[in-house]
Design a protein around this motif. Sequence first.
Motif, mmCIF file in Angstrom:
data_model
loop_
_atom_site.group_PDB
_atom_site.id
_atom_site.type_symbol
_atom_site.label_atom_id
_atom_site.label_comp_id
_atom_site.label_asym_id
_atom_site.label_seq_id
_atom_site.Cartn_x
_atom_site.Cartn_y
_atom_site.Cartn_z
ATOM 1 N N ARG A 1 3.787 18.125 14.986
ATOM 2 C CA ARG A 1 2.388 18.185 14.567
ATOM 3 C C ARG A 1 1.968 16.881 13.884
ATOM 4 N NH1 ARG A 1 0.884 23.091 10.830
ATOM 5 N NH2 ARG A 1 1.461 24.186 12.727
ATOM 6 N N LEU A 2 2.818 16.384 12.991
ATOM 7 C CA LEU A 2 2.519 15.131 12.300
ATOM 8 C C LEU A 2 2.441 13.958 13.282
ATOM 9 C CD1 LEU A 2 4.842 15.593 9.195
ATOM 10 C CD2 LEU A 2 2.336 15.602 9.200
ATOM 11 N N MET A 3 3.327 13.949 14.270
ATOM 12 C CA MET A 3 3.314 12.870 15.254
ATOM 13 C C MET A 3 2.038 12.905 16.090
ATOM 14 S SD MET A 3 7.265 12.616 16.515
ATOM 15 C CE MET A 3 6.934 11.226 17.589
ATOM 16 N N ARG A 4 1.631 14.107 16.528
ATOM 17 C CA ARG A 4 0.377 14.222 17.295
ATOM 18 C C ARG A 4 -0.796 13.719 16.474
ATOM 19 N NH1 ARG A 4 2.728 19.018 19.004
ATOM 20 N NH2 ARG A 4 1.637 20.203 17.416
ATOM 21 N N GLN A 5 -0.862 14.134 15.214
ATOM 22 C CA GLN A 5 -1.951 13.708 14.326
ATOM 23 C C GLN A 5 -1.949 12.193 14.169
ATOM 24 O OE1 GLN A 5 -1.850 15.637 10.497
ATOM 25 N NE2 GLN A 5 -3.292 14.207 9.600
ATOM 26 N N TYR A 6 -0.788 11.615 13.959
ATOM 27 C CA TYR A 6 -0.674 10.165 13.784
ATOM 28 C C TYR A 6 -1.109 9.426 15.050
ATOM 29 C CZ TYR A 6 1.229 5.628 12.518
ATOM 30 O OH TYR A 6 1.363 4.301 12.230
ATOM 31 N N ILE A 7 -0.675 9.914 16.201
ATOM 32 C CA ILE A 7 -1.052 9.285 17.480
ATOM 33 C C ILE A 7 -2.562 9.314 17.659
ATOM 34 C CG2 ILE A 7 -0.960 9.556 19.993
ATOM 35 C CD1 ILE A 7 1.977 10.529 19.569
ATOM 36 N N VAL A 8 -3.168 10.468 17.454
ATOM 37 C CA VAL A 8 -4.624 10.602 17.638
ATOM 38 C C VAL A 8 -5.370 9.684 16.674
ATOM 39 C CG1 VAL A 8 -6.564 12.206 17.383
ATOM 40 C CG2 VAL A 8 -4.507 12.926 18.604
ATOM 41 N N GLU A 9 -4.934 9.629 15.429
ATOM 42 C CA GLU A 9 -5.624 8.822 14.423
ATOM 43 C C GLU A 9 -5.462 7.317 14.632
ATOM 44 O OE1 GLU A 9 -4.325 10.166 10.590
ATOM 45 O OE2 GLU A 9 -5.305 12.113 10.806
ATOM 46 N N HIS A 10 -4.364 6.907 15.269
ATOM 47 C CA HIS A 10 -4.075 5.481 15.377
ATOM 48 C C HIS A 10 -4.044 4.957 16.815
ATOM 49 C CE1 HIS A 10 -2.626 6.609 11.367
ATOM 50 N NE2 HIS A 10 -3.011 5.387 11.043
ATOM 51 N N ALA A 11 -4.509 5.729 17.765
ATOM 52 C CA ALA A 11 -4.434 5.333 19.170
ATOM 53 C C ALA A 11 -5.415 4.219 19.517
ATOM 54 C CB ALA A 11 -4.682 6.543 20.069
ATOM 55 N N GLY A 12 -6.425 4.038 18.689
ATOM 56 C CA GLY A 12 -7.425 3.004 18.982
ATOM 57 C C GLY A 12 -8.146 3.320 20.285
ATOM 58 N N THR A 13 -8.169 2.357 21.189
ATOM 59 C CA THR A 13 -8.874 2.549 22.465
ATOM 60 C C THR A 13 -7.954 3.098 23.546
ATOM 61 O OG1 THR A 13 -8.416 0.262 23.097
ATOM 62 C CG2 THR A 13 -10.503 0.700 21.942
ATOM 63 N N LEU B 1 -3.178 16.406 24.441
ATOM 64 C CA LEU B 1 -2.858 15.837 23.134
ATOM 65 C C LEU B 1 -4.076 15.846 22.213
ATOM 66 C CD1 LEU B 1 -0.682 14.405 21.411
ATOM 67 C CD2 LEU B 1 -1.502 12.262 22.361
ATOM 68 N N THR B 2 -5.249 15.667 22.765
ATOM 69 C CA THR B 2 -6.456 15.558 21.950
ATOM 70 C C THR B 2 -7.302 16.813 21.953
ATOM 71 O OG1 THR B 2 -7.687 14.635 23.812
ATOM 72 C CG2 THR B 2 -6.593 13.077 22.350
ATOM 73 N N GLY B 3 -7.129 17.673 22.949
ATOM 74 C CA GLY B 3 -7.960 18.868 23.068
ATOM 75 C C GLY B 3 -7.696 19.860 21.961
ATOM 76 N N THR B 4 -8.743 20.461 21.443
ATOM 77 C CA THR B 4 -8.578 21.457 20.388
ATOM 78 C C THR B 4 -8.531 22.871 20.952
ATOM 79 O OG1 THR B 4 -10.968 21.511 20.070
ATOM 80 C CG2 THR B 4 -9.704 20.048 18.634
ATOM 81 N N SER B 5 -8.879 23.051 22.220
ATOM 82 C CA SER B 5 -8.890 24.386 22.783
ATOM 83 C C SER B 5 -7.533 24.783 23.348
ATOM 84 C CB SER B 5 -9.943 24.490 23.890
ATOM 85 O OG SER B 5 -9.622 23.577 24.940
ATOM 86 N N VAL B 6 -6.625 23.825 23.534
ATOM 87 C CA VAL B 6 -5.309 24.105 24.071
ATOM 88 C C VAL B 6 -4.348 24.328 22.927
ATOM 89 C CG1 VAL B 6 -3.418 23.213 25.458
ATOM 90 C CG2 VAL B 6 -5.770 22.682 26.104
ATOM 91 N N LYS B 7 -3.645 25.460 22.959
ATOM 92 C CA LYS B 7 -2.700 25.772 21.900
ATOM 93 C C LYS B 7 -1.392 25.070 22.194
ATOM 94 C CE LYS B 7 -1.082 29.611 19.169
ATOM 95 N NZ LYS B 7 -1.174 31.020 18.931
ATOM 96 N N SER B 8 -0.844 24.392 21.201
ATOM 97 C CA SER B 8 0.401 23.650 21.382
ATOM 98 C C SER B 8 1.603 24.576 21.323
ATOM 99 C CB SER B 8 0.520 22.571 20.311
ATOM 100 O OG SER B 8 0.697 23.186 19.075
ATOM 101 N N GLU B 9 2.773 24.015 21.623
ATOM 102 C CA GLU B 9 3.987 24.813 21.657
ATOM 103 C C GLU B 9 4.419 25.300 20.296
ATOM 104 O OE1 GLU B 9 5.436 20.877 20.362
ATOM 105 O OE2 GLU B 9 3.941 21.523 21.790
ATOM 106 N N ASP B 10 3.881 24.715 19.228
ATOM 107 C CA ASP B 10 4.300 25.143 17.886
ATOM 108 C C ASP B 10 3.227 25.961 17.174
ATOM 109 O OD1 ASP B 10 2.455 23.259 17.125
ATOM 110 O OD2 ASP B 10 3.883 21.922 16.158
ATOM 111 N N GLY B 11 2.207 26.359 17.927
ATOM 112 C CA GLY B 11 1.185 27.206 17.341
ATOM 113 C C GLY B 11 0.045 26.468 16.698
ATOM 114 N N ALA B 12 0.088 25.149 16.677
ATOM 115 C CA ALA B 12 -1.009 24.345 16.103
ATOM 116 C C ALA B 12 -2.039 24.073 17.170
ATOM 117 C CB ALA B 12 -0.478 23.028 15.548
#
Length: 68
Positions: free
Chosen positions: A37-49, A56-67
Amino acid sequence: MEKRTARMTFLIDPIKKQIFEEICAQQDLTSSQVIRRLMRQYIVEHAGTRELPEWLTGTSVKSEDGAS
């Protein structure tokens, strides 16, 4: 959704590891779930362009860890 897994190994202070695992357990999460979860958040916040996959970015898709 992610299809494959890769192992990542890193060193951490044993006391921090113990505290981290205790907190994860209190929240009924594994340390791996929290790290992913922390890695996904970090990637999204720092991916730039950089273009990121929708799973990875969609909020409607449930991840494998429930987040979302």
